[in-house]
Scaffold this active site. Structure first.
Site, mmCIF file in Angstrom:
data_model
loop_
_atom_site.group_PDB
_atom_site.id
_atom_site.type_symbol
_atom_site.label_atom_id
_atom_site.label_comp_id
_atom_site.label_asym_id
_atom_site.label_seq_id
_atom_site.Cartn_x
_atom_site.Cartn_y
_atom_site.Cartn_z
ATOM 1 N N ARG A 176 0.725 -1.284 0.034
ATOM 2 C CA ARG A 176 0.109 -0.150 -0.046
ATOM 3 C C ARG A 176 0.831 1.355 -0.244
ATOM 4 O O ARG A 176 0.214 2.366 0.364
ATOM 5 C CB ARG A 176 -1.013 -0.037 1.249
ATOM 6 C CG ARG A 176 -2.160 -1.066 1.117
ATOM 7 C CD ARG A 176 -3.150 -0.858 1.804
ATOM 8 N NE ARG A 176 -4.105 -1.794 1.566
ATOM 9 C CZ ARG A 176 -4.456 -2.805 2.451
ATOM 10 N NH1 ARG A 176 -3.640 -2.803 3.710
ATOM 11 N NH2 ARG A 176 -5.186 -3.875 2.643
ATOM 12 N N LYS B 120 3.315 11.523 -11.142
ATOM 13 C CA LYS B 120 2.378 10.791 -12.029
ATOM 14 C C LYS B 120 2.978 9.441 -12.480
ATOM 15 O O LYS B 120 4.202 9.277 -12.635
ATOM 16 C CB LYS B 120 1.907 11.366 -13.322
ATOM 17 C CG LYS B 120 0.862 12.422 -13.423
ATOM 18 C CD LYS B 120 0.488 12.805 -14.766
ATOM 19 C CE LYS B 120 -0.626 13.831 -14.792
ATOM 20 N NZ LYS B 120 -0.839 14.478 -16.046
ATOM 21 N N GLU C 241 9.258 17.560 -25.049
ATOM 22 C CA GLU C 241 8.741 18.086 -23.662
ATOM 23 C C GLU C 241 9.357 19.331 -23.262
ATOM 24 O O GLU C 241 8.557 20.098 -22.657
ATOM 25 C CB GLU C 241 8.867 16.988 -22.804
ATOM 26 C CG GLU C 241 8.240 15.548 -22.704
ATOM 27 C CD GLU C 241 6.702 15.569 -22.688
ATOM 28 O OE1 GLU C 241 5.977 16.800 -22.326
ATOM 29 O OE2 GLU C 241 6.140 14.516 -22.714
ATOM 30 N N LYS D 225 7.444 23.193 -14.456
ATOM 31 C CA LYS D 225 6.631 21.969 -13.882
ATOM 32 C C LYS D 225 6.241 22.032 -12.412
ATOM 33 O O LYS D 225 5.129 21.884 -11.691
ATOM 34 C CB LYS D 225 7.318 20.793 -14.467
ATOM 35 C CG LYS D 225 6.407 19.414 -13.751
ATOM 36 C CD LYS D 225 6.257 18.289 -15.016
ATOM 37 C CE LYS D 225 5.450 17.353 -14.533
ATOM 38 N NZ LYS D 225 5.417 16.188 -15.007
ATOM 39 N N GLU E 215 -4.434 17.432 -10.951
ATOM 40 C CA GLU E 215 -4.911 17.674 -12.314
ATOM 41 C C GLU E 215 -6.472 17.939 -12.145
ATOM 42 O O GLU E 215 -7.190 17.475 -13.135
ATOM 43 C CB GLU E 215 -4.686 16.419 -13.521
ATOM 44 C CG GLU E 215 -4.412 17.084 -14.694
ATOM 45 C CD GLU E 215 -3.909 16.088 -15.707
ATOM 46 O OE1 GLU E 215 -2.756 15.878 -15.819
ATOM 47 O OE2 GLU E 215 -4.589 15.322 -16.407
ATOM 48 N N ARG F 239 -3.033 21.639 -14.187
ATOM 49 C CA ARG F 239 -1.962 20.590 -14.569
ATOM 50 C C ARG F 239 -2.256 20.172 -15.913
ATOM 51 O O ARG F 239 -1.460 19.732 -16.601
ATOM 52 C CB ARG F 239 -2.052 19.442 -13.540
ATOM 53 C CG ARG F 239 -1.090 18.741 -13.915
ATOM 54 C CD ARG F 239 -0.344 17.627 -12.873
ATOM 55 N NE ARG F 239 0.753 16.828 -13.236
ATOM 56 C CZ ARG F 239 1.308 15.925 -12.358
ATOM 57 N NH1 ARG F 239 1.067 16.119 -10.951
ATOM 58 N NH2 ARG F 239 2.361 15.333 -12.642
ATOM 59 N N ASN G 160 -0.231 18.826 -20.545
ATOM 60 C CA ASN G 160 -0.674 17.592 -21.616
ATOM 61 C C ASN G 160 -0.948 18.286 -22.801
ATOM 62 O O ASN G 160 -1.531 17.683 -23.847
ATOM 63 C CB ASN G 160 -1.733 16.845 -21.284
ATOM 64 C CG ASN G 160 -1.771 16.106 -20.028
ATOM 65 O OD1 ASN G 160 -0.704 15.496 -19.838
ATOM 66 N ND2 ASN G 160 -2.910 15.916 -19.216
ATOM 67 N N HIS H 58 -0.508 16.274 -25.784
ATOM 68 C CA HIS H 58 -0.528 14.883 -25.567
ATOM 69 C C HIS H 58 -1.738 13.920 -25.989
ATOM 70 O O HIS H 58 -1.969 12.941 -26.066
ATOM 71 C CB HIS H 58 -0.304 14.587 -24.105
ATOM 72 C CG HIS H 58 1.119 14.848 -23.420
ATOM 73 N ND1 HIS H 58 1.806 15.759 -23.812
ATOM 74 C CD2 HIS H 58 1.810 14.000 -22.858
ATOM 75 C CE1 HIS H 58 2.994 15.647 -23.352
ATOM 76 N NE2 HIS H 58 3.063 14.691 -22.743
ATOM 77 N N HIS I 144 -1.268 10.466 -27.291
ATOM 78 C CA HIS I 144 -1.555 9.148 -26.722
ATOM 79 C C HIS I 144 -2.479 8.292 -27.877
ATOM 80 O O HIS I 144 -2.356 7.206 -27.613
ATOM 81 C CB HIS I 144 -2.357 9.515 -25.562
ATOM 82 C CG HIS I 144 -1.655 9.993 -24.345
ATOM 83 N ND1 HIS I 144 -2.031 10.418 -23.343
ATOM 84 C CD2 HIS I 144 -0.230 10.177 -24.202
ATOM 85 C CE1 HIS I 144 -1.139 10.716 -22.350
ATOM 86 N NE2 HIS I 144 0.074 10.494 -22.884
ATOM 87 N N HIS J 209 7.600 8.368 -27.316
ATOM 88 C CA HIS J 209 6.540 9.266 -26.691
ATOM 89 C C HIS J 209 6.757 10.680 -27.117
ATOM 90 O O HIS J 209 5.698 11.458 -27.603
ATOM 91 C CB HIS J 209 6.357 9.181 -25.262
ATOM 92 C CG HIS J 209 5.603 9.848 -24.488
ATOM 93 N ND1 HIS J 209 4.050 10.110 -24.746
ATOM 94 C CD2 HIS J 209 5.738 11.039 -23.531
ATOM 95 C CE1 HIS J 209 3.581 11.168 -24.004
ATOM 96 N NE2 HIS J 209 4.731 11.723 -23.390
HETATM 97 N N1 GLY Z 1 3.471 14.917 -18.031
HETATM 98 C C1 GLY Z 1 2.502 15.551 -17.590
HETATM 99 C C2 GLY Z 1 2.116 15.618 -16.147
HETATM 100 O O1 GLY Z 1 3.096 15.418 -15.392
HETATM 101 O O2 GLY Z 1 0.938 16.303 -15.668
#
Ligand code: GLY
Length: 376
Positions: A124, A146, A188, A230, A240, A244, A248, A251, A255, A268
């Protein structure tokens, strides 16, 4: 030894240091000795990174006197899977992990994401440290908590937020990065500048030759600026709920492309480059992004050796994978668009018909460009 840059992320889920600079790996033993001492260490890496850096990192970790075990994954996006997650968890448990065990993610974004999720799930939740070895993971994936794996149905659809205990960014390890992966990392960086910092965008435009040549102090400055940006976003919106989402940018389509290619096509970062070009084109078509922004972005994408289009992708396959995007809201997909270069906005009201029309045009454009090139 050159000065290490040190900053701190203060997210609700954890406050932790990020060390940036040449030789930062040497700080690992001290980091593990300070604060709560772990009971043991479990390193997760991939075969390629293990060959280049595994022995050195394990020697450094050996200085702590802590018992050490490891899982070595196959390289590539395919390792963000239940099968590899299970291997990590079982290896760690068989080695004797308890709740004070600490996982170390030594690798690129794939290793960081799956290791972070293993750390979030094991007993956990156990602590972990991110040691990113790719440019992409240094400026984005390793910071912010993330973690997760992919499903055949879509990218990052299983995961959790689990902040690392520390992030150690040693720019020296970039020397062994394959050129294609090094280029992918720039996507990025371009993204970070495009969404939040026009002066950083200007810097990477004017200094592309020095940066691609790996000029160390300039590179350290750029990496630090990306991490700071960031950090400011993650600190304001760790989970998010809103802001946040701007991280993306590019993205949503990326994706979709990665899933449509069964995670075995574009890297990616390459997919993000294509996705940013599309998001800028979509914004212009909708009248929300100033004309000329897409062209500026595509010039920069090309300058860093990245693609702005992708060929051979059936529209429906991509659309279906995109439609499962985590950012979708009650009114459909939420797009990250550019209000201008250096400032992103979240658009929850883009009519599906418009997005479908523009994506069809964009994918067909790649085919036209390819035909033109092969006739030339
Ligand atoms: N890679 C996008 C984020 O960390 O929110």
């Amino acid at each position: 030894m050159p000065r290490l840059r040190k900053l701190r992320i203060r997210a609700p889920g954890g406050s932790y240091p990020v060390l940036i600079g040449s030789g930062a790996l040497g700080e690992l033993p001290a980091l593990l000795d300070g604060g709560e001492r772990p009971s043991r260490l479990h390193v997760v890496t991939d075969r390629r990174v293990a060959r280049s850096h595994g022995d050195r990192v394990e020697r450094l970790l050996g200085r702590t006197g802590l018992p050490l075990s490891r899982t070595v994954l196959p390289p590539g996006e395919g390792s963000k899977s239940f099968a590899q997650l299970e291997r990590i968890l079982r290896d760690a448990v068989r080695a004797g992990a308890d709740r004070r065990a600490l996982l170390i993610a030594l690798g690129g974004g794939v290793v960081g994401d799956v290791t972070g999720y293993a750390a979030a799930s094991l007993l956990r939740g156990v602590p972990f440290i991110q040691v990113p070895t790719s440019l992409l993971a240094m400026v984005d994936a390793s910071v912010g908590g993330k973690t997760g794996i992919n499903l055949p149905e879509g990218k990052n659809l299983v995961g959790s937020f689990h902040q690392p205990r520390a992030v150690v960014i040693d720019l020296d390890v970039l020397a062994t990065l394959p050129p294609r992966e090094a280029r992918a990392g720039w996507a990025e960086i371009i993204k970070t500048a495009a969404i939040r910092d026009e002066s950083l965008l200007g810097l990477i435009e004017s200094e592309s030759a020095a940066l691609l040549g790996g000029e160390p102090s300039l590179l350290a400055r750029v990496v630090e600026r990306c991490v700071r940006i960031k950090a400011s976003v993650v600190e304001a919106d760790e989970r998010e709920a809103g802001l946040r989402m701007v991280l993306n940018f590019g993205h949503t389509l990326a994706h979709g492309i990665e899933a449509a290619q069964d995670y075995g096509g574009l890297l990616h970062g390459e997919a993000v480059a294509v996705g940013m070009a599309f998001a800028a084109r979509l914004g212009e078509a909708l009248g929300r992004t100033p004309r000329g922004t897409a062209e500026r972005l595509e010039r920069l994408i090309a300058a860093y050796g990245l693609p702005a289009r992708v060929a051979h992708l059936p529209f429906e396959r991509v659309w279906q994978a995109m439609s499962r995007d985590k950012k979708r809201g009650p009114r459909g997909l939420r797009w990250v668009l550019l209000a201008r270069a250096g400032e992103a906005m979240i658009a929850a009201d883009v009519p599906e018909a418009d997005a479908r029309r523009e994506l069809r045009k964009f994918l067909a454009d790649a085919r036209t460009q390819r035909r033109r090139r092969s006739r030339a």
